[in-house]
Scaffold this active site. Structure first.
Site, PDB file in Angstrom:
ATOM      1  N   THR A 250       0.300  -1.011   3.451  1.00 12.19           N
ATOM      2  CA  THR A 250      -1.086  -0.403   3.262  1.00 12.19           C
ATOM      3  C   THR A 250      -1.081  -2.126   2.440  1.00 12.19           C
ATOM      4  OG1 THR A 250       0.592   0.896   1.313  1.00 12.19           O
ATOM      5  CG2 THR A 250      -0.479  -0.828  -0.123  1.00 12.19           C
TER       6      THR A 250
ATOM      7  N   THR B 239       7.039 -17.083   2.680  1.00  7.50           N
ATOM      8  CA  THR B 239       8.027 -16.866   2.929  1.00  7.50           C
ATOM      9  C   THR B 239       7.879 -15.517   4.008  1.00  7.50           C
ATOM     10  OG1 THR B 239       8.955 -18.467   1.519  1.00  7.50           O
ATOM     11  CG2 THR B 239      10.123 -17.352   2.946  1.00  7.50           C
TER      12      THR B 239
ATOM     13  N   CYS C 184       2.387   9.844  -1.048  1.00  8.82           N
ATOM     14  CA  CYS C 184       1.616   9.336  -2.019  1.00  8.82           C
ATOM     15  C   CYS C 184       0.575   9.870  -2.834  1.00  8.82           C
ATOM     16  CB  CYS C 184       0.322   8.473  -1.242  1.00  8.82           C
ATOM     17  SG  CYS C 184       1.194   7.378   0.070  1.00  8.82           S
TER      18      CYS C 184
HETATM   19  C1  LIG Z   1       2.753   5.282   4.969  1.00 14.84           C
HETATM   20  C2  LIG Z   1       1.660   5.222   5.680  1.00 14.84           C
HETATM   21  C3  LIG Z   1       0.903   3.985   4.949  1.00 14.84           C
HETATM   22  C4  LIG Z   1       1.805   2.729   4.265  1.00 14.84           C
HETATM   23  O1  LIG Z   1       2.463   1.974   4.280  1.00 14.84           O
HETATM   24  P1  LIG Z   1       3.505   1.830   3.959  1.00 14.84           P
HETATM   25  O2  LIG Z   1       4.525   0.581   4.606  1.00 14.84           O
HETATM   26  O3  LIG Z   1       4.249   2.783   3.788  1.00 14.84           O
HETATM   27  O4  LIG Z   1       3.423   0.337   2.750  1.00 14.84           O
HETATM   28  C5  LIG Z   1      -0.609   3.391   5.369  1.00 14.84           C
HETATM   29  N1  LIG Z   1      -1.364   4.703   6.601  1.00 14.84           N
HETATM   30  C6  LIG Z   1      -0.722   5.986   6.402  1.00 14.84           C
HETATM   31  C7  LIG Z   1      -1.411   6.046   7.465  1.00 14.84           C
HETATM   32  C8  LIG Z   1       1.200   5.797   6.300  1.00 14.84           C
HETATM   33  O5  LIG Z   1       1.587   7.520   6.507  1.00 14.84           O
END
Ligand SMILES: *Cc1c(COP(=O)(O)O)cnc(C)c1O
Length: 394
Positions: free
Chosen positions: A73, A238, A326
Site C-alpha cells: 500500500t 527507522t 480489502c
Molecule cells: C495485497 C496487495 C496490496 C497491498 O499490499 P500490503 O502489503 O497489504 O499493503 C497491493 N496491491 C496488490 C495487488 C495486493 O494484492
C-alpha cells in the site's frame, strides 16, 4: 478432514518457518538502529544491506534502486504521489487500469482532487488491458501509466512489457504493482521494462508490514514520508530491520522454489477449476482461463450472494474471500468484476479461492464437495433461482 483449511493466500500467507528463524535474532540480540554510529548500528546496517542486495538481485536491479517501505500500500501510494509531484511541471495526466488494488484507485482519486487528470485503461471480459485503447488515450502530457502485473482478485496477468513500450513512446513512466507476482512469476524489471515496481512481503510467506518500491535510477521521485536520512533521504523512519530481513529471506526462498511451487499450486488450482465447472451448475470462472496466476480461481455463483457462500464455507472450516479481502465486508460489488463487464448480480456472487504451497489435493476435493452442497442448499432458498434457474435446469 482436518480444518480449518486456508484458501486465501492472495489476502495473506503464513510466515515460512525458515523466514521466522532468519528474523529471530533481529528482535533480540541484533536490535541496533541502522542509523547509529556504533557496532550495534553497523550490525543492523549489514543486515539491511544484505536484504537489499538479495532483493535487487532477484528483480535484476541495482541495490540503490530498491527502497524499503511498510508494504504494498505504501509503495503504491509513493509511486503515484511521488511521481505526480516530481513530474507535475511536465504534465498532469496519469493513466491507471480500472482493476487496480484499492491502494492505487483511492490514491488516484486523491490526486484527481489535487488537479491531476486520471484516465482509466479499458479491459476486456477477462481483465486483459486493451492496448489499442491505451495507445489512443496517451498524450504528451501523460507522466505515468500504472498497471498491476497481475490482478489480485481474478488473477489475470497483464501485458506489462507492451504497456511499458507505450509509456516510453510518449515519454511517460511505467509503474507496475507486482505484489501478487513477486516470487510467483519472473519479476525482472529490465525484462519488463518498468520504471517503478511495488512489492510486498506478506503475500509470499514473509512478515506483514514490509515491502519495497523499485525506482529505476534516473527517475525523479518525491518523498511522501519525510523524516530522517533513511533510504537515501527518500523515506524517513527507522528501518524495520527484522521485517526487511524477513522479506528478503521470503523472496529468496520464493524465487528458489518458484518453479516447483508453480507446478504444484497450479495443479491444485486446475483440479479445483475443472471439478467446479463440471459439477456445479450456473458458475462462471472470472478472469482469464489460462493467462492467470497459478494460485487463483475466482468464481461467480449465479443466484447466490458471495457472502452467503463464504459463510457456509467458513462453517465447514474453509477460509476464502468474497471479492478481494480489502473490499469484502463493504457489500459493494467488486469494482474489478464490474470493469470486466459482469452484471451486478454476478459481481456480488463471486468467491476467490487462492491456494498455497501447504494446501493438498484432499483439501481441494473436500472444498468442492462442500461447495456443491452449500450452493444447492442456498439456491433452494433463493427466490431468484426459483424464478429463473429452475426453468433453465430442465
Ligand atoms: C495485497 C496487495 C496490496 C497491498 O499490499 P500490503 O502489503 O497489504 O499493503 C497491493 N496491491 C496488490 C495487488 C495486493 O494484492
Amino acid at each position: 478432514m482436518k480444518t480449518p483449511i486456508y484458501f486465501d493466500h492472495a489476502a495473506t500467507t503464513p510466515l515460512d518457518e525458515r523466514v521466522f528463524e532468519k528474523m529471530r535474532p533481529f528482535f533480540t540480540n541484533v536490535f541496533g538502529n541502522p542509523n547509529s554510529q556504533h557496532a550495534f548500528g553497523r550490525d543492523a546496517v549489514k543486515a539491511v544491506d544484505e536484504a537489499r542486495d538479495t532483493i535487487a538481485k532477484i528483480i535484476n536491479a541495482k541495490p540503490n534502486e530498491v527502497y524499503f517501505t511498510a508494504g504494498g500500500t505504501e509503495s503504491d501510494n509513493w509511486a503515484l504521489r511521488g511521481i505526480a509531484s516530481a513530474y507535475k511541471d511536465k504534465g498532469n495526466h496519469i493513466i491507471i487500469s480500472p482493476i487496480e488494488h484499492a491502494a492505487m484507485i483511492t490514491t488516484a482519486k486523491a490526486l484527481e482532487k489535487q488537479g491531476f487528470k486520471i484516465d482509466f485503461m479499458k479491459v476486456d471480459e477477462y481483465g486483459v488491458i486493451d492496448l489499442e485503447h491505451l495507445k489512443s488515450i496517451v498524450t504528451d502530457k501523460t507522466i505515468l501509466i500504472g498497471c498491476m502485473l497481475a490482478n489480485n482478485e481474478v488473477g489475470t496477468i497483464e501485458p506489462i512489457k507492451e504497456i511499458a513500450k507505450i509509456a516510453r513512446s510518449v515519454g511517460a513512466l511505467c509503474f507496475t504493482d507486482a505484489v501478487q507476482v513477486c516470487g510467483v512469476l519472473r519479476t525482472d524489471v529490465k525484462e519488463l521494462g518498468v520504471d517503478l515496481m511495488s512489492m510486498s512481503s506478506h503475500k509470499i510467506y514473509g512478515p506483514k508490514g514490509v515491502g519495497a518500491l523499485y525506482v529505476r535510477n534516473g527517475v525523479k521521485i518525491d518523498s511522501i514520508l519525510t523524516g530522517g536520512h533513511q533510504e537515501r533521504m527518500k523515506r524517513g523512519g527507522t528501518t524495520n530491520v527484522p521485517g526487511v530481513v524477513g522479506f528478503a529471506e521470503a523472496f529468496r526462498i520464493a524465487e528458489e522454489e518458484r518453479e516447483k511451487n508453480f507446478v504444484y499450486v497450479s495443479s491444485l488450482r486446475d483440479r479445483f477449476i475443472e471439478r467446479v465447472l463440471k459439477e456445479v451448475p450456473f458458475v462462471k470462472l472470472n478472469g482469464h482461463r489460462t493467462n492467470r496466476l497459478p494460485a487463483n480461481a475466482d468464481f461467480s455463483f449465479k443466484f447466490i450472494e458471495g457472502e452467503s457462500i463464504l459463510f457456509s464455507l467458513d462453517l465447514a472450516g474453509i477460509a476464502v474471500s468474497s471479492g478481494s479481502a480489502c473490499s469484502s465486508g463493504s457489500l459493494e460489488p467488486s469494482h474489478v468484476l464490474l470493469a470486466l463487464g459482469l452484471p451486478e448480480g454476478l459481481a456480488h456472487g463471486s468467491i476467490r479461492f487462492s491456494f498455497g504451497k501447504h494446501n493438498t489435493i484432499e483439501e481441494v476435493d473436500y472444498a468442492v464437495d462442500v461447495i456443491k452442497t452449500a450452493v444447492e442448499r442456498l439456491r433452494a432458498m433463493s427466490p431468484l433461482f426459483k424464478a429463473e434457474g429452475e426453468i433453465k435446469y430442465v
